[in-house]
Design an enzyme around this catalytic site. Structure first.
Site, PDB file in Angstrom:
ATOM      1  CE  LYS A  49      50.791  -6.194 -26.037  1.00 49.93           C
ATOM      2  NZ  LYS A  49      52.322  -6.681 -26.483  1.00 49.93           N
ATOM      3  CD  GLN A  93      54.134  -9.589 -25.598  1.00 47.50           C
ATOM      4  OE1 GLN A  93      53.137  -9.088 -26.346  1.00 47.50           O
ATOM      5  NE2 GLN A  93      55.001  -8.765 -24.657  1.00 47.50           N
ATOM      6  CG  ASP A 116      55.577  -3.814 -30.238  1.00 45.39           C
ATOM      7  OD1 ASP A 116      54.759  -3.087 -30.082  1.00 45.39           O
ATOM      8  OD2 ASP A 116      55.727  -4.950 -30.007  1.00 45.39           O
TER       9      ASP A 116
END
Ligand code: NAD
Length: 280
Positions: A49, A93, A116
């Site tokens: 990322k 994460q 997200d």
């Protein structure tokens, strides 16, 4: 002829478009990533990322916590980031350590900075067909890939295998919104083959290597393989037995190089979109 859908190539095209937009911005968007130091697999994803951010001129910062971090410490950090005008998007994460309630942490992120798309306000808006600030990256990437290959989703008999909140449920919903007839199958589904053999489009997201085999699908089927499992050999495997299924499919995504790169590209797209919404 079988089309092998190239998610890696499409992700690069998306990065070029994002970079052209970011180059014109005075303030470069910023993605903040939180990770705990016991999450080894997650660290690899975070590095990917970061690389994608660098390619596009988006700024990123990673905040790492010890595995015994408290829920309160994480929530306080998220609140700081929510209030930080230089941060446009926040990602935690997963997985988090067992003593942490992941739902609580994900919902501490402001829906306006939800990279997200997992916050219940954004997920809920997507489910009722309203415009959420962001849509979860993997399902969003799958739809983008199908559009790139000009697949007419409307009217297709779509079967989604897996019902997780991050893939199975949202992709079922997005396909339904595009007028597919959707069946969501899962570990308790009886006679799975009955559904897969009648499917025009199958999305497989269960995490079982080579689970879907050629004898379970019909000729001409479109196959989206979401699964990623690292085998003992060190190689990555999807949920689809590529050899036997590809010979029958009209389009199939490979692993690696299919859905995975699209997921990262959609995260970067979400970060840019949030920064633009934020400054409007
Ligand atoms: P999960 O692990 O949370 O859940 C698995 C799902 O599979 C469950 O809904 C379960 O009911 C279903 N399932 C299990 N065994 C089954 C069976 N025999 N028949 C039918 N259904 C069955 O799912 P997840 O988090 O969505 O992850 C699934 C896979 O996708 C994993 O390999 C994960 O690593 C991968 N993944 C990849 C990406 C990407 O970017 N490519 C993103 C997210 C997840």
């Amino acid at each position: 002829m079988t089309i092998i859908a190239d998610g890696k190539l499409l992700a690069e095209k998306i990065y070029s478009n994002i970079k052209a937009k970011v180059d014109k911005l005075d303030r470069k968007p910023m993605l903040a990533v939180i990770i705990t130091n016991d999450n080894e697999a997650g660290k690899i994803y975070v590095r990917n990322k970061q690389r994608a951010c660098e390619k596009t001129g988006i700024q990123s910062k990673t905040i790492e916590f010890d595995a015994d971090v408290s829920e309160n410490t994480l929530i306080n950090k998220i609140q700081d980031l929510n209030n930080d005008k230089n941060v446009d998007a926040i990602l935690v994460q997963l997985p988090l350590p067992n003593h942490i309630d992941s739902e609580k942490i994900l919902n501490a992120i402001s829906p306006d900075k939800d990279a997200d798309g997992f916050h219940y306000i954004n997920a809920g808006k997507m489910f009722i067909g309203q415009m959420p600030k962001t849509i979860a990256c993997t399902p969003k990437g799958i739809i983008r890939l199908l559009d790139e290959y000009k697949i007419q989703i409307s009217g297709l008999n779509a079967v989604v295998i897996g019902r997780s909140n991050i893939v199975g449920k949202p992709i079922s919903q997005l396909l339904l919104q595009r007028n597919a007839t959707v069946t969501t199958c899962h570990s308790k589904t009886k006679n799975l083959e009955y559904y897969t053999k009648n499917a025009d489009l199958i999305v497989c997201a269960i995490g079982k290597p080579k689970f879907l085999t050629g004898n379970m699908v019909k000729d001409g089927v479109i196959i989206i393989d979401v699964g990623i499992t690292r085998l003992d050999t060190g190689k990555l495997s999807g949920d689809v037995d590529f050899e036997s299924v590809a010979s029958k499919a009209s389009l199939i995504t490979p692993v690696p190089g299919g859905v995975g790169p699209m997921t990262v590209a959609m995260l970067i797209q979400n970060t840019l979109d949030l920064s633009i919404q934020y400054s409007e």
